[in-house]
Design an enzyme around this catalytic site. Structure first.
Site: not given
Ligand code: ZN
Length: 497
Positions: A261-262, A265, A291
């Protein structure tokens, strides 16, 4: 110096001060000894004050009005002017007393919220939360950018979004998610999560997460991963992006999917085109678009069967005791279990949106004065029962679970769900243009997907507004059906419907 260059450089200085602030924050969460917190808070307040003073100075206003006189600005310069004006107007509309009061209430509110959550007692947090809501209403009145108070707050995080627009999208979404959830519930062949709750050594989890980052083309020359209590991404310049992960030895998905997830980003921030580095445009188009990039990698890629065709044999070698005799298909199904649960951050892809819709409906009513803070726990539990069919056993697992409201982030939650909708629409476009992507994932090859995202999304940073960017990429308005179709196709197959 010409006035647009002057404006660009002024805001680049502000951006750099912001990066210094981010470094102080990153260190605080990753390395700083606990006892240093007071001194660090002073340093942070000092830099924040400097940024605010420079931003609201009449000099800034003059630079903006000079730049506005220029004709035929190019794409980047007109976006710089648009964003500079937006930041300046936001900051000058809010009296310094209000900003300070919100900051102080956030610190006290955070403390009260932590204690309330620990004891699962809403009353400990109620008074400060009530005060924060009052301050947010005051802020929304002063901002006066949209058609309603709640829209004014929403616009801070998702420029251009209004409460009615979100409401229309979410009403439709909640109905369709409900139908999917019911069908999955009726399946007689459901996956099982027990394999994920076995013991997974933290050192090995860390190594595996680093191996994944490398394959996903996270650039370690201009970024790094560390550990922290709450995973996050922060940028310290356009050439320095930091992410963190959290490891839990009895819940294998935390570290793995947190990292992916990170990473999503971070890949966004690592991909801005050079002309906008360190400028006011070196940022995501909106929180929702940001997101979309993390969710795309975490869910659409990281929870896909193709991804695990490559990774599962590697993972089995890391954890032979747990996984050597556990089939790939069962593992794939277990990481995609759908189950109504109390905690948003642990929710699966289907129920996640319902958690967000619950918060949206409640905070909208709070800001518009339709419910009072004292009614929050009961409103929360009622909504939860209505949307997910379960009632939290206590407030810690209900209304007290999220940090956002204590810090004054009202209007933030919808961006999480918008991110999923944007991701589905963008990913569907990627597959149309590059149908072989899933086969590439089978072989551990992810660079063509990254190249697509670089070209279509990342390089532009904040040049385009969110819906403008989405339309530029997909030639379509936001269409939530992409997300619904993706969920139906994936989960009906997993649940053998
Ligand atoms: Zn995120």
């Amino acid at each position: 110096m010409d006035s647009i260059k002057e404006l660009r450089e002024h805001f680049t200085k502000l951006k750099r001060l912001g990066y210094i602030l981010a470094l102080l924050g990153w260190d605080q969460q990753v390395y700083m000894p606990k006892g240093s917190v007071k001194a660090r808070a002073e340093q942070i307040a000092l830099i924040k004050g400097m940024i605010h003073k420079k931003l609201i100075s009449p000099k800034t206003g003059k630079m903006i009005s000079n730049a506005e006189k220029l004709k035929n600005l190019n794409l980047i310069d007109s976006a710089i002017l648009r964003e500079a004006k937006r930041e300046y107007e936001q900051a000058t509309k809010l009296p310094i007393e209000l900003v300070t009061e919100i900051a102080k209430t956030a610190v006290l509110g955070h403390q009260a919220w932590e204690k309330a959550r620990e004891k699962s007692e809403f009353s400990i947090f109620q008074q400060l939360l009530g005060k924060m809501i009052g301050l947010q209403i005051e802020m929304a009145e002063k901002l006066d950018t949209g058609p309603t108070l709640y829209s004014n707050l929403l616009d801070l995080y998702e420029p251009g979004a209004t409460a009615d627009w979100v409401s229309r999208i979410f009403n439709n979404l909640s109905q369709k998610l409900g139908v999917i959830l019911e069908k999955l519930h009726d399946s007689s062949d459901k996956p099982n999560q027990s394999i994920l709750k076995k013991f997974y050594d933290s050192e090995k989890q860390w190594k595996f997460s680093m191996e994944i980052l490398k394959r996903l083309n996270f650039n370690f020359d201009i970024g790094r991963q560390d550990k922290s209590v709450h995973p996050f991404k922060t940028s310290l310049s356009s050439m320095d992006t930091r992410i963190t992960t959290r490891i839990s030895e009895n819940s294998f998905p935390d570290c793995l999917f947190g990292t992916i997830h990170e990473c999503g980003h971070a890949l966004y921030e690592m991909g801005f085109k050079e002309e906008i580095h360190d400028t006011i445009l070196s940022d995501g188009s909106s929180l929702g678009i940001h997101e979309s990039q993390s969710r795309l990698w975490e869910n659409f890629v990281g929870r896909s069967r193709e991804f695990w065709i490559y990774w599962y044999p590697i993972l089995q070698k890391y954890f032979p005791k747990n996984l050597k005799n556990y089939p790939l298909e069962d593992f794939y199904r277990s990481i995609n279990t759908v189950q109504p649960s109390f905690i948003r951050v642990e929710a699966d892809e289907v129920t996640y949106g319902l958690h967000v819709i619950l918060r949206f409906e409640i905070e909208r009513k709070l800001i518009e004065g339709e419910i009072q803070v004292s009614e929050l726990p009961s409103s929360w539990n009622e909504k939860m029962e209505q949307l997910l069919g379960i009632t939290p056993p206590n407030d810690a697992k209900g209304v007290l679970q999220d940090v956002h409201w204590s810090g004054g982030a009202f209007g933030y939650f919808p961006t999480y769900s918008l991110g999923n909708l944007y991701a589905a629409q963008i990913y569907s476009d990627a597959l149309k243009k590059h149908p072989s992507l899933p086969e590439e994932f089978n072989k551990g090859e992810f660079s063509n997907l990254l190249a697509y995202l670089r070209e279509e999304v990342h390089q532009h940073g904040k040049i385009y507004r969110p819906l403008e960017l989405l339309k530029k990429i997909t030639r379509e308005e936001l269409n939530p059906n992409y997300f619904i179709n993706y969920l139906e196709k994936k989960f009906y197959s997993i649940y053998k419907i």
